[in-house]
Design an enzyme around this catalytic site. Structure first.
Site, PDB file in Angstrom:
ATOM      1  N   LYS A  51      47.610  40.098  48.715  1.00  0.00           N
ATOM      2  CA  LYS A  51      47.756  39.952  49.874  1.00  0.00           C
ATOM      3  C   LYS A  51      49.158  38.774  50.191  1.00  0.00           C
ATOM      4  CE  LYS A  51      43.208  38.241  49.127  1.00  0.00           C
ATOM      5  NZ  LYS A  51      42.909  38.729  47.979  1.00  0.00           N
ATOM      6  N   PHE A  91      53.776  34.736  37.404  1.00  0.00           N
ATOM      7  CA  PHE A  91      53.710  34.211  35.822  1.00  0.00           C
ATOM      8  C   PHE A  91      52.057  34.249  35.532  1.00  0.00           C
ATOM      9  CE2 PHE A  91      53.948  30.068  34.592  1.00  0.00           C
ATOM     10  CZ  PHE A  91      53.476  29.757  32.603  1.00  0.00           C
ATOM     11  N   ASP A  96      47.544  35.895  32.688  1.00  0.00           N
ATOM     12  CA  ASP A  96      45.857  35.360  32.366  1.00  0.00           C
ATOM     13  C   ASP A  96      45.501  37.101  32.330  1.00  0.00           C
ATOM     14  OD1 ASP A  96      43.381  34.254  33.257  1.00  0.00           O
ATOM     15  OD2 ASP A  96      43.343  34.965  35.069  1.00  0.00           O
ATOM     16  N   ASP A 100      43.260  37.981  29.819  1.00  0.00           N
ATOM     17  CA  ASP A 100      41.519  37.902  29.888  1.00  0.00           C
ATOM     18  C   ASP A 100      41.628  40.130  29.180  1.00  0.00           C
ATOM     19  OD1 ASP A 100      40.733  35.964  30.582  1.00  0.00           O
ATOM     20  OD2 ASP A 100      41.440  36.639  32.819  1.00  0.00           O
ATOM     21  N   ARG A 105      45.173  46.026  37.991  1.00  0.00           N
ATOM     22  CA  ARG A 105      45.705  43.799  38.971  1.00  0.00           C
ATOM     23  C   ARG A 105      46.269  45.342  39.836  1.00  0.00           C
ATOM     24  NH1 ARG A 105      44.806  39.275  39.345  1.00  0.00           N
ATOM     25  NH2 ARG A 105      44.575  38.658  37.021  1.00  0.00           N
ATOM     26  N   ASP A 167      38.628  26.984  31.002  1.00  0.00           N
ATOM     27  CA  ASP A 167      37.518  28.851  31.391  1.00  0.00           C
ATOM     28  C   ASP A 167      37.546  29.525  29.968  1.00  0.00           C
ATOM     29  OD1 ASP A 167      36.618  30.249  32.730  1.00  0.00           O
ATOM     30  OD2 ASP A 167      37.910  31.115  33.915  1.00  0.00           O
ATOM     31  N   LYS A 193      41.776  25.432  38.149  1.00  0.00           N
ATOM     32  CA  LYS A 193      42.563  26.962  38.290  1.00  0.00           C
ATOM     33  C   LYS A 193      42.693  27.185  39.280  1.00  0.00           C
ATOM     34  CE  LYS A 193      41.686  31.133  35.504  1.00  0.00           C
ATOM     35  NZ  LYS A 193      40.865  31.604  34.854  1.00  0.00           N
ATOM     36  N   PHE A 232      36.861  28.171  48.560  1.00  0.00           N
ATOM     37  CA  PHE A 232      37.078  29.115  48.236  1.00  0.00           C
ATOM     38  C   PHE A 232      36.351  30.126  47.547  1.00  0.00           C
ATOM     39  CE2 PHE A 232      40.250  31.730  46.763  1.00  0.00           C
ATOM     40  CZ  PHE A 232      40.360  33.296  48.200  1.00  0.00           C
ATOM     41  N   ASP A 236      33.847  32.941  46.625  1.00  0.00           N
ATOM     42  CA  ASP A 236      34.565  34.225  45.762  1.00  0.00           C
ATOM     43  C   ASP A 236      33.173  34.780  44.566  1.00  0.00           C
ATOM     44  OD1 ASP A 236      36.628  35.044  46.309  1.00  0.00           O
ATOM     45  OD2 ASP A 236      37.408  35.050  44.005  1.00  0.00           O
ATOM     46  N   ASP A 237      32.641  33.399  43.562  1.00  0.00           N
ATOM     47  CA  ASP A 237      31.576  33.549  43.450  1.00  0.00           C
ATOM     48  C   ASP A 237      30.456  34.254  44.014  1.00  0.00           C
ATOM     49  OD1 ASP A 237      33.563  32.722  41.487  1.00  0.00           O
ATOM     50  OD2 ASP A 237      32.061  31.197  41.048  1.00  0.00           O
TER      51      ASP A 237
END
Length: 348
Positions: A51, A91, A96, A100, A105, A167, A193, A232, A236-237
């Site tokens: 984005k 990066f 990540d 994960d 992506r 996290d 994060k 923000f 998102d959550d």
């Protein structure tokens, strides 16, 4: 009146020359052709294509601070700093996704899942990060804030890695233990994060570049942008649980992924013993029926209303902080109003 915005196409047009800077720098070391092609592909796949919100925030902030069009040189330099935030983001994302075990992506297979890449992606992530300092040296070595720019990137990288550590150990996907979760840990994770590199970094870069960065201005920017970044992520959550997948473009996975999200922390603070037993048994499991049981409890606890109350409270506080800015000191309200306008009541 909407604040002036950077032309996205003009911003994107800056990237090819920065990519060339990195390839030329690698060439100085006689890097073999196949490795040059690999590095170029890693840059092309992982840096543009998102984005670009963080990158565009740099020249956008410059426009808002100066309240007039940028000179060609200012635009090029602020866009370059914006692309460095995108390199930093690349990066983080490449790394990540490996940590994960992510699958996709930006609608494509994650870089480490692309043919022949695998764990070579770890070294590619290191090269993306190192590229930041190659470009900083080439374009900003004579700038009075050169050392401050370097230190800001190092500090922000460190902060983000602290958030990622917390996290990863708080909510491992293969071991569900809701006793590990707390609102305090949640706020630490989202602050370090996400908030620093996504919100504070682009604005601090613009302030440093335009030589408007006093300790007071940086502190005031920090005190608005960090809560804004927290808001923000909370949003998102919320959207992961309550948003419309058709609008967001993806189906929420936080419940099945055992995420230490704002929503589950709110549920843990409010639930009865019976509800807690269901959460313990159903949260973080790759099972649609169990996910539904969690969502039923979210509904029983009326977490939608809890979120709406939170949103109005935090936005009121942020508007108060923005209104208190003394523009004579070089900071401009417009910088923060633009961020808030993008986020408030968003649906994706």
């Amino acid at each position: 009146m909407a604040p002036p915005k950077t032309d996205r196409a003009a911003f994107e047009a800056v990237f090819p020359s920065l990519r060339q800077d990195l390839l030329d720098h690698a060439k100085k070391y006689n890097l073999p052709d196949n490795a040059m092609q690999w590095f170029e592909q890693a840059l092309n796949v992982n840096v543009p294509g998102g984005k670009l919100n963080r990158g565009l925030s740099c020249p956008d902030t410059g426009l808002a601070l100066l309240k007039k069009p940028l000179t060609d040189e200012q635009f090029k330099h602020l866009s370059t700093l914006g692309w460095l935030t995108e390199l930093l983001q690349a990066f983080f994302l490449v790394s990540d996704d490996i940590m994960d075990s992510s699958i996709t992506r930006r609608g494509q297979p994650c870089w480490y899942r692309q043919p022949g890449v695998g764990l070579i992606a770890i070294n590619d992530a290191f090269m993306l990060e190192s590229g930041i300092y190659v470009i900083l040296k080439k374009h900003f070595r004579s700038h009075p804030a050169y050392v401050d720019l370097i230190e800001l990137f190092h500090e922000t990288t460190w902060q983000t890695e602290l958030g990622q550590l917390c996290d990863l150990i708080t909510a491992p996907e293969d071991h569900v233990d809701l006793d590990n979760f707390s609102m305090e840990k949640y706020m630490f994770i989202v602050t370090y994060k996400t908030a620093y590199y996504s919100f504070y970094l682009p604005v601090a870069l613009a302030l440093l570049y335009l030589q408007l960065a006093t300790p007071e201005n940086l502190q005031q920017a920090h005190d608005i942008l960090i809560p804004l970044g927290q808001y923000f992520q909370v949003q998102d959550d919320y959207l992961d649980a309550y948003g419309d997948p058709a609008v967001i473009g993806k189906i929420g996975t936080d419940i099945q992924d055992n995420k230490c999200s704002w929503i589950v922390n709110q549920a843990l603070q409010r639930c009865s013993e019976e509800q807690r037993k269901v959460l313990d048994a159903a949260y973080g499991r790759k099972d649609n029926k169990l996910e539904e049981q969690v969502k039923v409890i979210f509904k029983e606890l009326d977490l939608e209303k809890v979120y709406q109350d939170y949103e109005e409270k935090i936005v009121g506080e942020l508007r108060g902080k923005i209104a208190a800015i003394d523009e004579a000191e070089g900071l401009k309200k417009e910088v923060f109003e633009a961020f808030l306008a993008k986020i408030y009541k968003r649906s994706k």
